[in-house]
Design a protein around this motif. Structure first.
Motif, PDB file in Angstrom:
ATOM      1  N   ALA A   1      20.495 -34.935  -6.697  1.00  0.00           N
ATOM      2  CA  ALA A   1      20.308 -35.774  -5.508  1.00  0.00           C
ATOM      3  C   ALA A   1      21.407 -36.819  -5.367  1.00  0.00           C
ATOM      4  CB  ALA A   1      18.942 -36.454  -5.565  1.00  0.00           C
TER       5      ALA A   1
ATOM      6  N   VAL B   1      18.366 -30.982  -0.465  1.00  0.00           N
ATOM      7  CA  VAL B   1      19.047 -31.114  -1.754  1.00  0.00           C
ATOM      8  C   VAL B   1      18.969 -29.806  -2.532  1.00  0.00           C
ATOM      9  CG1 VAL B   1      18.987 -32.294  -3.989  1.00  0.00           C
ATOM     10  CG2 VAL B   1      18.724 -33.623  -1.879  1.00  0.00           C
ATOM     11  N   ASP B   2      17.783 -29.218  -2.546  1.00  0.00           N
ATOM     12  CA  ASP B   2      17.595 -27.947  -3.255  1.00  0.00           C
ATOM     13  C   ASP B   2      18.477 -26.845  -2.661  1.00  0.00           C
ATOM     14  OD1 ASP B   2      15.704 -29.245  -4.781  1.00  0.00           O
ATOM     15  OD2 ASP B   2      13.978 -28.409  -3.717  1.00  0.00           O
ATOM     16  N   ALA B   3      18.612 -26.845  -1.344  1.00  0.00           N
ATOM     17  CA  ALA B   3      19.435 -25.832  -0.683  1.00  0.00           C
ATOM     18  C   ALA B   3      20.906 -25.973  -1.061  1.00  0.00           C
ATOM     19  CB  ALA B   3      19.277 -25.937   0.833  1.00  0.00           C
TER      20      ALA B   3
ATOM     21  N   GLN C   1      14.294 -33.316   0.139  1.00  0.00           N
ATOM     22  CA  GLN C   1      14.380 -32.605  -1.143  1.00  0.00           C
ATOM     23  C   GLN C   1      14.680 -31.132  -0.908  1.00  0.00           C
ATOM     24  OE1 GLN C   1      14.165 -34.089  -4.373  1.00  0.00           O
ATOM     25  NE2 GLN C   1      15.127 -32.084  -4.752  1.00  0.00           N
ATOM     26  N   LEU C   2      14.129 -30.568   0.168  1.00  0.00           N
ATOM     27  CA  LEU C   2      14.446 -29.184   0.524  1.00  0.00           C
ATOM     28  C   LEU C   2      15.939 -29.032   0.805  1.00  0.00           C
ATOM     29  CD1 LEU C   2      11.473 -28.249   2.909  1.00  0.00           C
ATOM     30  CD2 LEU C   2      11.806 -27.521   0.538  1.00  0.00           C
TER      31      LEU C   2
ATOM     32  N   GLY D   1      21.907 -27.270  -3.944  1.00  0.00           N
ATOM     33  CA  GLY D   1      22.011 -26.930  -5.361  1.00  0.00           C
ATOM     34  C   GLY D   1      22.670 -27.979  -6.220  1.00  0.00           C
TER      35      GLY D   1
ATOM     36  N   CYS E   1      19.274 -39.822  -3.205  1.00  0.00           N
ATOM     37  CA  CYS E   1      20.516 -39.443  -2.510  1.00  0.00           C
ATOM     38  C   CYS E   1      21.352 -40.673  -2.160  1.00  0.00           C
ATOM     39  CB  CYS E   1      20.195 -38.704  -1.213  1.00  0.00           C
ATOM     40  SG  CYS E   1      19.426 -37.098  -1.427  1.00  0.00           S
TER      41      CYS E   1
ATOM     42  N   LYS F   1      22.480 -24.176   5.525  1.00  0.00           N
ATOM     43  CA  LYS F   1      21.026 -24.031   5.685  1.00  0.00           C
ATOM     44  C   LYS F   1      20.561 -25.027   6.736  1.00  0.00           C
ATOM     45  CE  LYS F   1      16.728 -23.096   3.509  1.00  0.00           C
ATOM     46  NZ  LYS F   1      16.362 -21.729   3.819  1.00  0.00           N
TER      47      LYS F   1
ATOM     48  N   ARG G   1       9.996 -35.175   1.182  1.00  0.00           N
ATOM     49  CA  ARG G   1      10.063 -33.788   0.730  1.00  0.00           C
ATOM     50  C   ARG G   1      10.987 -32.934   1.590  1.00  0.00           C
ATOM     51  NH1 ARG G   1       4.217 -31.616   0.864  1.00  0.00           N
ATOM     52  NH2 ARG G   1       4.217 -32.933   2.737  1.00  0.00           N
TER      53      ARG G   1
END
Length: 236
Positions: free
Chosen positions: A179, A172-174, A169-170, A176, A201, A151, A166
């Motif tokens: 952190a 990290v979310d990508a 965080q996007l 899955g 992280c 990504k 933030r």
């Protein structure tokens, strides 16, 4: 335990951890552009602010085109301010010399980074998180980095810029993962390391030549690297 990696782009994968302002200034020195570093710094800040305020860089621009635009803005500023008095032919010749110098250097650096990324990609999913102009996809293709990251999160696209945590965080979310299972690699203590630490992280600070002589607290990141290949042993 590291399960995924987030990379910064500019200053990390294309300059060996060195601030882009310094990279540009050293090219001015090599090409013997007769301005002082203080005058160059004014021009650099002017160009960056101009690009930040105006949609000059189009999504279709290659890095070479982007670099050409930056150099023209800087050199026009130096000329307008009277710091550098030259004729049009000399101006064109020196701008092209600077462009060739810098672009050749970047191509070599990114090719080196690519070899390290290929090895890391065998073991970890990777995401790119970058403050960029909306053309990072084109730049990655230009330097044969397409498909390297699962990504790409670009500030101009998502509407969030570092040092806003933030944006990480996007990333990290990508990936899955939690952190603390993600390693963030970047050259900027304030824009990469601190916000990544803020969300939990692990961090690797790519230490190069900074824009200022400020001494950073090297106890903040989990690891300090001076070469991208240092990640290969750290992540084993």
């Amino acid at each position: 335990m590291i399960k995924g990696i987030i990379f910064d782009y500019g200053g990390t994968l294309d300059t060996r951890g060195n601030h882009w302002g310094k990279v540009l200034w050293h090219a001015y020195e090599r090409q013997q552009i007769p301005v002082t570093e203080e005058q160059f710094r004014e021009a650099y800040v002017y160009a960056e602010r101009t690009l930040g305020r105006n949609p000059i860089i189009l999504p279709t621009y290659t890095f070479k085109k982007l670099l050409d635009v930056k150099l023209r803005l800087e050199m026009e500023y130096l000329f307008t301010k009277g710091y550098w008095t030259i004729d049009k032919n000399t101006y064109t010749k020196m701008e092209l010399a600077l462009l060739d110098d810098l672009y050749g250097q970047v191509r070599q650096t990114v090719a080196y980074s690519r070899e390290i990324l290929l090895q890391l990609k065998e073991r970890y999913p990777m995401v790119l998180v970058s403050n960029f102009y909306g053309n990072i996809e084109v730049v990655l293709q230009e330097f044969h980095l397409e498909g390297m990251f699962q990504k790409i999160i670009e500030s101009a696209v998502v509407g969030i810029r570092k040092p806003d945590a933030r944006i990480f965080q996007l990333g990290v979310d990508a990936l899955g993962f939690a952190a603390d299972e993600v390693l963030v690699v970047g050259d900027s203590m304030s824009k990469d390391i601190m916000p990544a630490k803020e969300i939990g992280c692990k961090t690797a600070w790519y230490k190069g030549e900074g824009w200022t002589d400020k001494q950073e607290d090297e106890s903040v990141p989990d690891v300090v690297i001076t070469d991208l290949q240092d990640l290969l042993s750290y992540t084993r």
